[in-house]
Design a protein around this motif. Sequence first.
Motif, short mmCIF file in Angstrom:
data_model
loop_
_atom_site.label_atom_id
_atom_site.label_comp_id
_atom_site.label_asym_id
_atom_site.label_seq_id
_atom_site.Cartn_x
_atom_site.Cartn_y
_atom_site.Cartn_z
N GLU A 1 -1.29 3.75 11.31
CA GLU A 1 -1.34 2.42 11.92
C GLU A 1 -0.03 2.02 12.60
O GLU A 1 0.00 1.04 13.35
N GLY B 1 -7.50 -12.23 12.83
CA GLY B 1 -6.17 -12.83 12.90
C GLY B 1 -6.09 -14.01 13.83
O GLY B 1 -5.01 -14.38 14.30
N ARG C 1 -2.45 -7.15 10.46
CA ARG C 1 -2.39 -5.98 9.58
C ARG C 1 -0.96 -5.67 9.13
O ARG C 1 -0.75 -4.93 8.17
N ASP C 2 0.02 -6.24 9.83
CA ASP C 2 1.42 -5.93 9.51
C ASP C 2 2.03 -6.85 8.45
O ASP C 2 3.18 -6.65 8.05
N ASP D 1 0.81 -1.22 0.00
CA ASP D 1 0.00 0.00 0.00
C ASP D 1 0.85 1.28 0.00
O ASP D 1 0.31 2.38 0.08
#
Length: 274
Positions: free
Chosen positions: A93, A201, A120-121, A73
């Motif tokens: 974030e 997750g 998310r990482d 992104d």
Amino acid sequence: MPVLVNRVNTCWGAFVYVALLDSILRVGTIKVTVPEGRLTAVRGRTTILGCEFTPEPGSDLANLVVTWQRQEDLHVVHSYYYQQDQLDRQSAEYHGRTSLFYSELSKGNASLRIIDVGPRDVGRYQCMVSTSSGTDKAEIQLDYGVFYTEPRLSISFSAKKVSVQYEAEGFPKPDVKWLGEQGQNLSHHTEVLEGVDGDIGLYHLKSSYEADTPALNITFVLRNELLHQDLQRPVSFSYADDSSNGVVITLALSCVVLIIIVLILSWLYWKKRT
């Protein structure tokens, strides 16, 4: 006059050539490297994205620029220049979750620390370093996993079958097997639910095995390939068949009733005789 012009052109050409050569040499004198392969981060823990570059002897870091960026992104994960972090450029974030090893920068260590890692990482991260010697960059892949919890056992019985079930939570989807006494694969039912109770997750696993025998000697196997986690839980027990017990009890009661009837009839006969 033409001679002077030629001399000027020659000098200018030489200057451009030297400038280009200097630029090529400067770019070639810095090298950025990251660990080979994929890096796996464990949920909630701190992970370090390794990155090293060719340091400049005696440099005061005034010209050092370090930029970490996620490629999927193009979010800026961490930015450092003018000898300080530039957090105004950082993606929201990552606020409060990243840092460099500042005392190691002069030694060529541009590794990035990320705390409280989550799903998310996940992604490809680029480490780009610029110094007065040039610019170079390299990429590293970050994966995410969660060790599965200790499997919880439950056993239920019906008139003709027994069901054994294990439940556990982890990430990603595991490889599940049920093995028989001789190590053979047994058919089973396995259900994996994602994001139970909004917990992104994390997978919730339910795996069960049914049998119509009063004795079991089986093994439940769960493997989380990403984190090299291997769980094996043997289950061994036997139980009495309720139907056979019912027959025995019925026969026993019948015998007792018959004996009572015989005794009553005998007493009545004796009473009549007397």
